[in-house]
Design a protein around this motif. Sequence first.
Motif, PDB file in Angstrom:
ATOM      1  N   ASP A  60       0.895  -1.263   0.007  1.00 29.33           N
ATOM      2  CA  ASP A  60       0.027  -0.058   0.013  1.00 29.33           C
ATOM      3  C   ASP A  60       0.830   1.487  -0.032  1.00 29.33           C
ATOM      4  O   ASP A  60       1.735   1.321   0.768  1.00 29.33           O
ATOM      5  N   SER A  61       0.392   2.148  -0.778  1.00 26.30           N
ATOM      6  CA  SER A  61       1.246   3.502  -1.037  1.00 26.30           C
ATOM      7  C   SER A  61       1.334   4.288   0.289  1.00 26.30           C
ATOM      8  O   SER A  61       2.427   4.901   0.625  1.00 26.30           O
ATOM      9  N   ASP A  62       0.206   4.272   1.040  1.00 24.58           N
ATOM     10  CA  ASP A  62       0.173   5.052   2.163  1.00 24.58           C
ATOM     11  C   ASP A  62       1.142   4.350   3.328  1.00 24.58           C
ATOM     12  O   ASP A  62       1.676   5.302   4.235  1.00 24.58           O
ATOM     13  N   VAL A  63       1.356   3.226   3.460  1.00 21.73           N
ATOM     14  CA  VAL A  63       2.029   2.506   4.440  1.00 21.73           C
ATOM     15  C   VAL A  63       3.340   2.785   3.820  1.00 21.73           C
ATOM     16  O   VAL A  63       4.244   3.240   4.832  1.00 21.73           O
ATOM     17  N   LYS A  64       3.580   2.411   2.722  1.00 28.97           N
ATOM     18  CA  LYS A  64       5.055   2.638   2.293  1.00 28.97           C
ATOM     19  C   LYS A  64       5.536   4.204   2.621  1.00 28.97           C
ATOM     20  O   LYS A  64       6.873   4.351   2.900  1.00 28.97           O
ATOM     21  N   TYR A  65       4.743   5.217   2.136  1.00 30.11           N
ATOM     22  CA  TYR A  65       5.112   6.360   2.368  1.00 30.11           C
ATOM     23  C   TYR A  65       5.289   6.876   4.167  1.00 30.11           C
ATOM     24  O   TYR A  65       6.263   7.594   4.208  1.00 30.11           O
ATOM     25  N   THR A  66       4.466   6.500   4.892  1.00 27.54           N
ATOM     26  CA  THR A  66       4.583   6.834   6.194  1.00 27.54           C
ATOM     27  C   THR A  66       5.916   5.897   6.758  1.00 27.54           C
ATOM     28  O   THR A  66       6.867   6.648   7.509  1.00 27.54           O
ATOM     29  N   ALA A 118       3.991   6.327  16.828  1.00 25.22           N
ATOM     30  CA  ALA A 118       4.878   6.228  15.930  1.00 25.22           C
ATOM     31  C   ALA A 118       6.528   6.536  16.447  1.00 25.22           C
ATOM     32  O   ALA A 118       7.362   6.037  15.644  1.00 25.22           O
ATOM     33  N   GLU A 119       6.667   6.840  17.571  1.00 27.41           N
ATOM     34  CA  GLU A 119       7.901   6.995  18.369  1.00 27.41           C
ATOM     35  C   GLU A 119       8.237   5.640  18.569  1.00 27.41           C
ATOM     36  O   GLU A 119       9.734   5.602  18.440  1.00 27.41           O
ATOM     37  N   ALA A 120       7.678   4.878  19.228  1.00 25.87           N
ATOM     38  CA  ALA A 120       7.982   3.481  19.463  1.00 25.87           C
ATOM     39  C   ALA A 120       8.303   2.836  18.231  1.00 25.87           C
ATOM     40  O   ALA A 120       9.530   1.981  18.195  1.00 25.87           O
ATOM     41  N   LEU A 121       7.633   2.963  16.891  1.00 17.70           N
ATOM     42  CA  LEU A 121       7.918   2.300  15.981  1.00 17.70           C
ATOM     43  C   LEU A 121       9.424   2.746  15.330  1.00 17.70           C
ATOM     44  O   LEU A 121      10.026   2.041  15.042  1.00 17.70           O
ATOM     45  N   ILE A 249       6.220  11.952  12.864  1.00 15.46           N
ATOM     46  CA  ILE A 249       4.979  12.174  11.967  1.00 15.46           C
ATOM     47  C   ILE A 249       3.783  12.769  12.407  1.00 15.46           C
ATOM     48  O   ILE A 249       3.580  12.709  13.660  1.00 15.46           O
ATOM     49  N   SER A 250       2.801  12.969  11.809  1.00 16.80           N
ATOM     50  CA  SER A 250       1.535  13.636  12.079  1.00 16.80           C
ATOM     51  C   SER A 250       0.832  12.415  12.869  1.00 16.80           C
ATOM     52  O   SER A 250       0.769  11.384  12.380  1.00 16.80           O
ATOM     53  N   GLU A 251      -0.181  12.871  13.735  1.00 18.89           N
ATOM     54  CA  GLU A 251      -1.102  12.050  14.351  1.00 18.89           C
ATOM     55  C   GLU A 251      -1.867  11.404  13.179  1.00 18.89           C
ATOM     56  O   GLU A 251      -2.317  10.172  13.373  1.00 18.89           O
ATOM     57  N   SER A 252      -2.449  12.185  12.403  1.00 16.67           N
ATOM     58  CA  SER A 252      -3.282  11.660  11.034  1.00 16.67           C
ATOM     59  C   SER A 252      -2.646  10.794  10.263  1.00 16.67           C
ATOM     60  O   SER A 252      -3.147   9.733   9.928  1.00 16.67           O
ATOM     61  N   SER A 253      -1.329  10.741  10.079  1.00 14.14           N
ATOM     62  CA  SER A 253      -0.352   9.966   9.152  1.00 14.14           C
ATOM     63  C   SER A 253      -0.257   8.619  10.002  1.00 14.14           C
ATOM     64  O   SER A 253      -0.352   7.389   9.689  1.00 14.14           O
ATOM     65  N   TRP A 254      -0.127   8.659  11.272  1.00 15.37           N
ATOM     66  CA  TRP A 254       0.094   7.551  12.382  1.00 15.37           C
ATOM     67  C   TRP A 254      -1.227   6.613  12.376  1.00 15.37           C
ATOM     68  O   TRP A 254      -1.392   5.367  12.075  1.00 15.37           O
TER      69      TRP A 254
END
Length: 269
Positions: A60-66, A118-121, A249-254
């Motif tokens: 998925d492009s969104d997954v890859k981008y994030t 996102a910080e833990a990841l 990253i932004s909360e919306s991206s996470w």
Amino acid sequence: MKILVRFLVFVVGFVAIWMAMAQINWIEILHVQQASDKTEKELTRIIKESIERTEEIIKDSDVKYTIDSIVDKLAKENYLDAGKLTVMVVNNPQVNAFALPDDHIIIYSGLIKECGSAEALSGVIAHEMAHLELNHVMKKLVKEVGVSVLVSMTSSGGGQVIQEVTSTLTSSAYDRSLEAEADEYAVHYLLNADINPNPLADFFYQLALNEPEFASELGWLSTHPDSKERALEIIEQVKNKGDVYRPVISESSWNLLLEKVEIYSGQEL
């Protein structure tokens, strides 16, 4: 005269011992270097193809981008080459992530969901980046599998050998010293990128708490023992480092990343 003879014998003996030791060490270093130089790309290609045959890769492009956004930020702030690093996300409920020799990182969807932030990841990704940067992957394979097996794998591609090497990478712990070194580097990577390392410590601690209930699914815990102790070491390392952190990253991206991962896993939010 006797003193001169003894001195010459001593010098000859010392030189002979030194040359023997140098020869042994050179052979060992040469074997490791040969394995690294000649087999990393081929090993990664074979293992990657095996994973692609047996697992569902989330493209998925969104997954890859994030994911790429996190990698790019970590790499840029630590003067690492993000262009040579490839991250693959696998649709698998196991909480696991691991590195392949030739600058590849595999992340299971179960780990992304378990991270909680996102910080833990970012901390997990930084940890695997450290393993690659410090050449831990090949050191581990050479020690546990052997140079001859790795070379035979790249020449013959035997299924049993591929399975053995893949299992070593996915479910076998690094030496304690290597894990500690990767943790230390990961925290430095995070701090340099203004990413809070504390969620990584929280992630370690949470895995340790969940171990009895989800032991079969916590692959990253089985390869990273003493999670509580390592959480405390991370907290100690971060102490007095300041607390001026920025969202990676932004909360919306996470949230979008989690949503896409849930869709692929076939579970409702």
